[in-house]
Scaffold this motif. Sequence first.
Motif, PDB file in Angstrom:
ATOM      1  N   ASP A  54       0.878  -1.254  -0.023  1.00  0.00           N
ATOM      2  CA  ASP A  54       0.001   0.049  -0.070  1.00  0.00           C
ATOM      3  C   ASP A  54       0.798   1.139   0.185  1.00  0.00           C
ATOM      4  OD1 ASP A  54       0.716  -0.549   2.708  1.00  0.00           O
ATOM      5  OD2 ASP A  54      -1.466  -0.871   3.301  1.00  0.00           O
ATOM      6  N   THR A  55       2.180   1.055   0.074  1.00  0.00           N
ATOM      7  CA  THR A  55       3.010   2.302  -0.392  1.00  0.00           C
ATOM      8  C   THR A  55       4.043   1.688  -1.340  1.00  0.00           C
ATOM      9  OG1 THR A  55       4.557   1.991   1.537  1.00  0.00           O
ATOM     10  CG2 THR A  55       2.773   3.444   1.895  1.00  0.00           C
ATOM     11  N   LEU A  56       4.482   2.453  -2.268  1.00  0.00           N
ATOM     12  CA  LEU A  56       5.664   1.946  -3.016  1.00  0.00           C
ATOM     13  C   LEU A  56       6.374   3.531  -3.224  1.00  0.00           C
ATOM     14  CD1 LEU A  56       6.648   0.137  -5.385  1.00  0.00           C
ATOM     15  CD2 LEU A  56       5.277   1.250  -7.117  1.00  0.00           C
ATOM     16  N   TYR A  57       7.799   3.304  -3.162  1.00  0.00           N
ATOM     17  CA  TYR A  57       8.925   4.273  -3.000  1.00  0.00           C
ATOM     18  C   TYR A  57       9.829   4.124  -3.916  1.00  0.00           C
ATOM     19  CZ  TYR A  57      11.042   8.519  -0.795  1.00  0.00           C
ATOM     20  OH  TYR A  57      11.679   9.657  -0.484  1.00  0.00           O
ATOM     21  N   PHE A  58      10.007   5.138  -4.876  1.00  0.00           N
ATOM     22  CA  PHE A  58      11.395   5.153  -5.783  1.00  0.00           C
ATOM     23  C   PHE A  58      12.243   6.168  -5.168  1.00  0.00           C
ATOM     24  CE2 PHE A  58       7.802   3.930  -8.569  1.00  0.00           C
ATOM     25  CZ  PHE A  58       8.449   2.897  -9.216  1.00  0.00           C
ATOM     26  N   GLY A  59      13.363   5.815  -4.705  1.00  0.00           N
ATOM     27  CA  GLY A  59      14.380   6.366  -3.975  1.00  0.00           C
ATOM     28  C   GLY A  59      15.777   6.321  -4.606  1.00  0.00           C
ATOM     29  N   GLY A  60      16.570   6.945  -4.294  1.00  0.00           N
ATOM     30  CA  GLY A  60      17.923   6.993  -4.997  1.00  0.00           C
ATOM     31  C   GLY A  60      19.188   7.717  -4.129  1.00  0.00           C
ATOM     32  N   GLY A  61      19.986   8.127  -5.062  1.00  0.00           N
ATOM     33  CA  GLY A  61      20.026   8.270  -6.517  1.00  0.00           C
ATOM     34  C   GLY A  61      19.109   9.339  -6.961  1.00  0.00           C
TER      35      GLY A  61
END
Length: 359
Positions: A54-61
Amino acid sequence: MSRNEPFGIYIHIPYCRSKCRYCDFYSAPGARGVPQAYVDALLRELAKNTRRPDTLYFGGGTPALLSPGQVSTLIQAADPLPGAEITLEANPDVVTPETLLGFRQAGVNRISFGVQSADDAQLQRLGRTHTAAGAARALAWAQEAGFPDICGDIMLALPQYTNAEFDRTLALLQNGGCTHISAYLLKVEPGTAFYRNPPAGLPDADAAADFYLYAVRQLEAAGYRQYEISNFARPGHEGRHNLLYWNCEPYRGIGPAAHSCVDNVRRFWPGDVQGFIDGTIHEEIEGDCTAEDYLLMQLRLTRGLDLEEYARRGGHFTAAQQAFMRQCVTHGYAVWEGSSFRLTPAGMVVQNAILTELI
């Protein structure tokens, strides 16, 4: 793991066009974007996941180096639940009106910009590649693309810092429609360019504390309620994914240097991009999530530590520690109400010292 618990997936995109002088995160050169081979490796690992997040996180970078098509493919593979919070971090100079619209159409509903400062000389000093005007443009494009949540980062206690610089940066984010602001103190970490060559004009610890307390007051006055040591939001716009970390709830990390905590066991991926692409590295066990981990995370939150839940997880304070906690209350560093022990902004400034006494 209960199916009723929140569950998140973190996807690490390590690629950056250049390395900021303060950054100690794992990263790799990415001037041409994110290689499809890396996206394929992420898809390979997502296919092993058995629970919808129920959460999706594109982190980086710099996740905004992904194309909208790549983001769409990854979101579909993650198969988030209806109403899931889907966040993508971005640098202001990487996005265009077209890519932002593409990210929004792919399903991203929370975009997070690393603005840091509204002072161009400061941005250059930090190694950032955008300008204040560029950040304002990117925020305006995000509004036009229809993101319901727009987030911005502010760095405090930078070289030659002033309250006026903070005020200008806050105004830039407010005018850009930010619903959430992260404001955190610069830390000069080993392995960074700043560590090798410290910049002139860094504030001392007392001045840094003053800048933090000033930021807390100004953000609250502007309608951004503090809910975590470095995070402030308009009501209802708190970051659900990061709250998983601070509440010690389950999440799975995918990608080199990403971390996971599932079934109360912490794991991590080694920092090796090529090994991840080739499938020659695998998650390694870091250890159990303990009562001490819970204490560390909960005291970051303004609502504080629930002592009954802490005890249920096996935590215990000695008589000497309880006396220290009462001293913290007396000196204005904490509030103790019923079974809740929480730090005030002044206490958050010296959080590490307080935790040292409690662990």
